[in-house]
Design a protein around this motif. Structure first.
Motif, mmCIF file in Angstrom:
data_model
loop_
_atom_site.group_PDB
_atom_site.id
_atom_site.type_symbol
_atom_site.label_atom_id
_atom_site.label_comp_id
_atom_site.label_asym_id
_atom_site.label_seq_id
_atom_site.Cartn_x
_atom_site.Cartn_y
_atom_site.Cartn_z
ATOM 1 N N THR A 40 49.439 50.579 -75.352
ATOM 2 C CA THR A 40 48.221 49.803 -75.114
ATOM 3 C C THR A 40 47.302 50.544 -74.159
ATOM 4 O OG1 THR A 40 49.360 47.719 -75.518
ATOM 5 C CG2 THR A 40 47.326 47.608 -74.240
ATOM 6 N N LEU A 41 47.880 51.146 -73.137
ATOM 7 C CA LEU A 41 47.082 51.934 -72.197
ATOM 8 C C LEU A 41 46.400 53.095 -72.922
ATOM 9 C CD1 LEU A 41 46.203 52.385 -69.287
ATOM 10 C CD2 LEU A 41 48.326 53.636 -68.919
ATOM 11 N N ASN A 42 47.124 53.743 -73.796
ATOM 12 C CA ASN A 42 46.560 54.823 -74.607
ATOM 13 C C ASN A 42 45.427 54.306 -75.496
ATOM 14 O OD1 ASN A 42 46.694 57.616 -75.711
ATOM 15 N ND2 ASN A 42 47.238 56.501 -77.578
ATOM 16 N N ASP A 43 45.645 53.151 -76.120
ATOM 17 C CA ASP A 43 44.615 52.549 -76.969
ATOM 18 C C ASP A 43 43.353 52.245 -76.172
ATOM 19 O OD1 ASP A 43 46.339 52.699 -79.116
ATOM 20 O OD2 ASP A 43 46.855 50.557 -79.085
ATOM 21 N N LEU A 44 43.514 51.727 -74.966
ATOM 22 C CA LEU A 44 42.359 51.420 -74.112
ATOM 23 C C LEU A 44 41.595 52.689 -73.745
ATOM 24 C CD1 LEU A 44 43.878 48.728 -71.723
ATOM 25 C CD2 LEU A 44 41.970 48.391 -73.294
ATOM 26 N N CYS A 45 42.329 53.733 -73.402
ATOM 27 C CA CYS A 45 41.680 55.014 -73.061
ATOM 28 C C CYS A 45 40.884 55.546 -74.249
ATOM 29 C CB CYS A 45 42.712 56.047 -72.615
ATOM 30 S SG CYS A 45 43.413 55.732 -70.990
ATOM 31 N N ASN A 46 41.456 55.467 -75.431
ATOM 32 C CA ASN A 46 40.753 55.914 -76.635
ATOM 33 C C ASN A 46 39.553 55.028 -76.943
ATOM 34 O OD1 ASN A 46 42.296 58.197 -77.307
ATOM 35 N ND2 ASN A 46 43.857 56.923 -78.250
ATOM 36 N N MET A 47 39.744 53.729 -76.836
ATOM 37 C CA MET A 47 38.702 52.761 -77.134
ATOM 38 C C MET A 47 37.485 52.959 -76.227
ATOM 39 S SD MET A 47 39.006 48.602 -76.670
ATOM 40 C CE MET A 47 40.653 48.626 -77.330
ATOM 41 N N LEU A 48 37.753 53.188 -74.945
ATOM 42 C CA LEU A 48 36.686 53.294 -73.957
ATOM 43 C C LEU A 48 36.291 54.733 -73.650
ATOM 44 C CD1 LEU A 48 38.008 50.548 -71.520
ATOM 45 C CD2 LEU A 48 36.227 50.319 -73.262
ATOM 46 N N ASP A 49 36.978 55.681 -74.292
ATOM 47 C CA ASP A 49 36.736 57.105 -74.062
ATOM 48 C C ASP A 49 36.745 57.417 -72.567
ATOM 49 O OD1 ASP A 49 36.257 59.755 -74.751
ATOM 50 O OD2 ASP A 49 34.079 59.513 -74.615
ATOM 51 N N CYS A 50 37.890 57.097 -71.946
ATOM 52 C CA CYS A 50 38.000 57.270 -70.499
ATOM 53 C C CYS A 50 39.402 57.756 -70.132
ATOM 54 C CB CYS A 50 37.687 55.964 -69.788
ATOM 55 S SG CYS A 50 38.873 54.635 -70.092
ATOM 56 N N ASN A 51 39.618 57.965 -68.854
ATOM 57 C CA ASN A 51 40.916 58.384 -68.326
ATOM 58 C C ASN A 51 41.714 57.177 -67.852
ATOM 59 O OD1 ASN A 51 40.543 61.256 -68.590
ATOM 60 N ND2 ASN A 51 39.091 61.097 -66.891
ATOM 61 N N ILE A 52 42.998 57.373 -67.652
ATOM 62 C CA ILE A 52 43.878 56.300 -67.179
ATOM 63 C C ILE A 52 43.373 55.725 -65.861
ATOM 64 C CG2 ILE A 52 46.188 55.833 -66.263
ATOM 65 C CD1 ILE A 52 47.276 57.726 -68.411
ATOM 66 N N THR A 53 42.877 56.577 -64.983
ATOM 67 C CA THR A 53 42.403 56.108 -63.678
ATOM 68 C C THR A 53 41.151 55.251 -63.780
ATOM 69 O OG1 THR A 53 41.233 58.201 -63.362
ATOM 70 C CG2 THR A 53 43.436 58.008 -62.384
ATOM 71 N N ASP A 54 40.507 55.237 -64.949
ATOM 72 C CA ASP A 54 39.376 54.339 -65.177
ATOM 73 C C ASP A 54 39.846 52.949 -65.605
ATOM 74 O OD1 ASP A 54 37.418 56.347 -64.689
ATOM 75 O OD2 ASP A 54 37.716 57.110 -66.725
ATOM 76 N N ILE A 55 41.155 52.797 -65.775
ATOM 77 C CA ILE A 55 41.725 51.533 -66.242
ATOM 78 C C ILE A 55 42.690 50.925 -65.232
ATOM 79 C CG2 ILE A 55 43.180 50.465 -68.016
ATOM 80 C CD1 ILE A 55 41.987 52.467 -69.984
ATOM 81 N N ILE A 56 43.556 51.760 -64.655
ATOM 82 C CA ILE A 56 44.558 51.231 -63.722
ATOM 83 C C ILE A 56 44.433 51.881 -62.355
ATOM 84 C CG2 ILE A 56 46.218 50.646 -65.523
ATOM 85 C CD1 ILE A 56 47.790 53.157 -64.736
ATOM 86 N N GLU A 57 44.955 51.164 -61.369
ATOM 87 C CA GLU A 57 44.991 51.680 -59.997
ATOM 88 C C GLU A 57 46.345 51.333 -59.403
ATOM 89 O OE1 GLU A 57 42.209 51.328 -56.059
ATOM 90 O OE2 GLU A 57 42.469 49.524 -57.264
ATOM 91 N N TYR A 58 46.920 52.277 -58.718
ATOM 92 C CA TYR A 58 48.196 52.086 -58.034
ATOM 93 C C TYR A 58 47.929 51.923 -56.550
ATOM 94 C CZ TYR A 58 52.757 53.192 -56.029
ATOM 95 O OH TYR A 58 53.910 53.167 -55.310
ATOM 96 N N LYS A 59 48.388 50.816 -55.978
ATOM 97 C CA LYS A 59 48.203 50.566 -54.550
ATOM 98 C C LYS A 59 49.565 50.508 -53.887
ATOM 99 C CE LYS A 59 43.964 47.893 -54.879
ATOM 100 N NZ LYS A 59 43.320 46.631 -54.547
ATOM 101 N N LYS A 60 49.680 51.219 -52.802
ATOM 102 C CA LYS A 60 50.916 51.223 -52.036
ATOM 103 C C LYS A 60 50.650 50.539 -50.705
ATOM 104 C CE LYS A 60 54.403 54.386 -50.273
ATOM 105 N NZ LYS A 60 54.800 55.795 -50.121
ATOM 106 N N ASP A 61 51.495 49.545 -50.400
ATOM 107 C CA ASP A 61 51.338 48.841 -49.111
ATOM 108 C C ASP A 61 51.987 49.619 -47.996
ATOM 109 O OD1 ASP A 61 49.952 46.804 -50.267
ATOM 110 O OD2 ASP A 61 51.693 45.504 -50.477
#
Length: 68
Positions: A47-68
């Motif tokens: 699904t993440l791959n599909d979103l990247c293709n759909m929006l023509d963007c990178n993974i970092t344009d979709i998800i963010e990892y936050k460390k407390d």
């Protein structure tokens, strides 16, 4: 605690002028998937791959990892 969020996705959509309505109708995303994204629930890498293709963007344009 570590958290993965989809916060960047909403900004990416805004920057591209894509609405949630567009995701459902133009891009044929299921309501369940949209709900998962809105509530930061788990999605598959496919699904993440599909979103990247759909929006023509990178993974970092979709998800963010936050460390407390």
């Amino acid at each position: 605690m570590h958290v993965i969020t989809f916060s960047p996705l909403w900004q990416t959509l805004k920057d591209r002028g894509i609405t949630q309505y567009d995701l459902l109708n133009k891009y044929e995303m299921s309501r369940g998937m949209l709900d998962n994204l809105k509530h930061n629930r788990s999605i598959t890498l496919n699904t993440l791959n599909d979103l990247c293709n759909m929006l023509d963007c990178n993974i970092t344009d979709i998800i963010e990892y936050k460390k407390d």
